[in-house]
Design a protein around this motif. Structure first.
Motif, PDB file in Angstrom:
ATOM      1  N   MET A   1       0.855  -1.184   0.000  1.00  0.00           N
ATOM      2  CA  MET A   1       0.000   0.000   0.000  1.00  0.00           C
ATOM      3  C   MET A   1       0.897   1.243   0.000  1.00  0.00           C
ATOM      4  N   SER A   2       0.597   2.196  -0.830  1.00  0.00           N
ATOM      5  CA  SER A   2       1.427   3.398  -0.899  1.00  0.00           C
ATOM      6  C   SER A   2       0.997   4.401   0.171  1.00  0.00           C
ATOM      7  N   ASP A   3       1.666   5.542   0.173  1.00  0.00           N
ATOM      8  CA  ASP A   3       1.442   6.537   1.214  1.00  0.00           C
ATOM      9  C   ASP A   3       0.057   7.160   1.118  1.00  0.00           C
ATOM     10  N   VAL A   4      -0.587   7.296   2.269  1.00  0.00           N
ATOM     11  CA  VAL A   4      -1.862   8.001   2.365  1.00  0.00           C
ATOM     12  C   VAL A   4      -1.553   9.364   2.958  1.00  0.00           C
ATOM     13  N   LYS A   5      -1.933  10.432   2.250  1.00  0.00           N
ATOM     14  CA  LYS A   5      -1.581  11.778   2.685  1.00  0.00           C
ATOM     15  C   LYS A   5      -2.838  12.626   2.864  1.00  0.00           C
ATOM     16  N   ASP A   6      -2.769  13.572   3.821  1.00  0.00           N
ATOM     17  CA  ASP A   6      -3.874  14.498   4.041  1.00  0.00           C
ATOM     18  C   ASP A   6      -3.794  15.652   3.042  1.00  0.00           C
ATOM     19  N   SER A   7      -4.625  16.659   3.221  1.00  0.00           N
ATOM     20  CA  SER A   7      -4.677  17.777   2.279  1.00  0.00           C
ATOM     21  C   SER A   7      -3.384  18.582   2.240  1.00  0.00           C
ATOM     22  N   ASN A   8      -2.576  18.526   3.303  1.00  0.00           N
ATOM     23  CA  ASN A   8      -1.310  19.255   3.352  1.00  0.00           C
ATOM     24  C   ASN A   8      -0.119  18.406   2.939  1.00  0.00           C
ATOM     25  N   GLY A   9      -0.357  17.134   2.604  1.00  0.00           N
ATOM     26  CA  GLY A   9       0.737  16.254   2.203  1.00  0.00           C
ATOM     27  C   GLY A   9       1.388  15.519   3.357  1.00  0.00           C
ATOM     28  N   THR A  10       0.811  15.609   4.564  1.00  0.00           N
ATOM     29  CA  THR A  10       1.330  14.890   5.724  1.00  0.00           C
ATOM     30  C   THR A  10       0.848  13.448   5.674  1.00  0.00           C
ATOM     31  N   GLU A  11       1.746  12.505   5.949  1.00  0.00           N
ATOM     32  CA  GLU A  11       1.389  11.088   5.884  1.00  0.00           C
ATOM     33  C   GLU A  11       0.449  10.711   7.028  1.00  0.00           C
ATOM     34  N   LEU A  12      -0.569   9.908   6.714  1.00  0.00           N
ATOM     35  CA  LEU A  12      -1.528   9.429   7.709  1.00  0.00           C
ATOM     36  C   LEU A  12      -1.292   7.948   7.981  1.00  0.00           C
ATOM     37  N   ASN A  13      -1.479   7.537   9.238  1.00  0.00           N
ATOM     38  CA  ASN A  13      -1.320   6.149   9.649  1.00  0.00           C
ATOM     39  C   ASN A  13      -2.548   5.703  10.428  1.00  0.00           C
ATOM     40  N   ASP A  14      -2.716   4.379  10.578  1.00  0.00           N
ATOM     41  CA  ASP A  14      -3.806   3.851  11.405  1.00  0.00           C
ATOM     42  C   ASP A  14      -3.719   4.444  12.804  1.00  0.00           C
ATOM     43  N   GLY A  15      -4.867   4.852  13.355  1.00  0.00           N
ATOM     44  CA  GLY A  15      -4.917   5.360  14.713  1.00  0.00           C
ATOM     45  C   GLY A  15      -4.698   6.854  14.846  1.00  0.00           C
ATOM     46  N   ASP A  16      -4.354   7.537  13.763  1.00  0.00           N
ATOM     47  CA  ASP A  16      -4.146   8.993  13.818  1.00  0.00           C
ATOM     48  C   ASP A  16      -5.467   9.718  14.058  1.00  0.00           C
ATOM     49  N   SER A  17      -5.363  10.961  14.529  1.00  0.00           N
ATOM     50  CA  SER A  17      -6.511  11.855  14.631  1.00  0.00           C
ATOM     51  C   SER A  17      -6.414  12.883  13.515  1.00  0.00           C
ATOM     52  N   VAL A  18      -7.559  13.218  12.925  1.00  0.00           N
ATOM     53  CA  VAL A  18      -7.587  14.201  11.849  1.00  0.00           C
ATOM     54  C   VAL A  18      -8.674  15.232  12.115  1.00  0.00           C
ATOM     55  N   THR A  19      -8.526  16.407  11.506  1.00  0.00           N
ATOM     56  CA  THR A  19      -9.492  17.491  11.624  1.00  0.00           C
ATOM     57  C   THR A  19     -10.089  17.756  10.252  1.00  0.00           C
ATOM     58  N   LEU A  20     -11.408  17.987  10.193  1.00  0.00           N
ATOM     59  CA  LEU A  20     -12.057  18.315   8.926  1.00  0.00           C
ATOM     60  C   LEU A  20     -11.737  19.755   8.553  1.00  0.00           C
ATOM     61  N   ILE A  21     -11.454  19.999   7.268  1.00  0.00           N
ATOM     62  CA  ILE A  21     -11.153  21.364   6.820  1.00  0.00           C
ATOM     63  C   ILE A  21     -12.326  21.982   6.070  1.00  0.00           C
ATOM     64  N   LYS A  22     -13.456  21.274   6.010  1.00  0.00           N
ATOM     65  CA  LYS A  22     -14.625  21.741   5.270  1.00  0.00           C
ATOM     66  C   LYS A  22     -15.874  21.082   5.856  1.00  0.00           C
ATOM     67  N   ASP A  23     -17.010  21.776   5.851  1.00  0.00           N
ATOM     68  CA  ASP A  23     -18.273  21.146   6.242  1.00  0.00           C
ATOM     69  C   ASP A  23     -18.614  20.065   5.226  1.00  0.00           C
ATOM     70  N   LEU A  24     -18.948  18.863   5.717  1.00  0.00           N
ATOM     71  CA  LEU A  24     -19.258  17.755   4.820  1.00  0.00           C
ATOM     72  C   LEU A  24     -20.630  17.190   5.146  1.00  0.00           C
ATOM     73  N   LYS A  25     -21.468  17.019   4.114  1.00  0.00           N
ATOM     74  CA  LYS A  25     -22.751  16.351   4.289  1.00  0.00           C
ATOM     75  C   LYS A  25     -22.509  14.848   4.197  1.00  0.00           C
ATOM     76  N   VAL A  26     -23.159  14.085   5.087  1.00  0.00           N
ATOM     77  CA  VAL A  26     -23.020  12.636   5.088  1.00  0.00           C
ATOM     78  C   VAL A  26     -24.128  12.059   4.219  1.00  0.00           C
ATOM     79  N   LYS A  27     -23.743  11.314   3.176  1.00  0.00           N
ATOM     80  CA  LYS A  27     -24.732  10.739   2.260  1.00  0.00           C
ATOM     81  C   LYS A  27     -25.671   9.796   3.004  1.00  0.00           C
ATOM     82  N   GLY A  28     -26.942   9.851   2.660  1.00  0.00           N
ATOM     83  CA  GLY A  28     -27.928   8.950   3.236  1.00  0.00           C
ATOM     84  C   GLY A  28     -28.468   9.398   4.582  1.00  0.00           C
TER      85      GLY A  28
END
Length: 70
Positions: free
Chosen positions: A1-28
Motif C-alpha cells: 500500500m502506498s502513502d496516504v496523505k492528508d490535504s497538506n501532504g502529511t502522511e496518515l497512519n492507522d490510529g491517527d486523529s484528523v481534523t475536517l477542513i470543510k463542512d461535509l454532508k453525510v450521504k444517506g
C-alpha cells in the motif's frame, strides 16, 4: 500500500486523529460534519484517497482531501 496523505501532504497512519477542513454532508443522512471536527482513531482503507472513521456509533468513509492531521 502506498502513502496516504492528508490535504497538506502529511502522511496518515492507522490510529491517527484528523481534523475536517470543510463542512461535509453525510450521504444517506441529514447529518453535516462541521469544519474543525476532530475524528479520532482513523483506519486506512484499500484506496489511498479514503479513510474510515467512527462518528458516534456510525463508521463513515472520508476523502483525505478534506482532512488534516491533528
Amino acid at each position: 500500500m502506498s502513502d496516504v496523505k492528508d490535504s497538506n501532504g502529511t502522511e496518515l497512519n492507522d490510529g491517527d486523529s484528523v481534523t475536517l477542513i470543510k463542512d461535509l454532508k453525510v450521504k444517506g443522512t441529514s447529518t453535516t460534519l462541521k469544519r474543525g471536527t476532530v475524528m479520532k482513531n482513523l483506519r486506512l482503507t484499500n484506496k489511498d484517497s479514503e479513510v474510515e472513521c467512527r462518528n458516534g456509533k456510525t463508521t463513515i468513509v472520508l476523502k483525505t482531501e478534506f482532512l488534516k492531521k491533528a
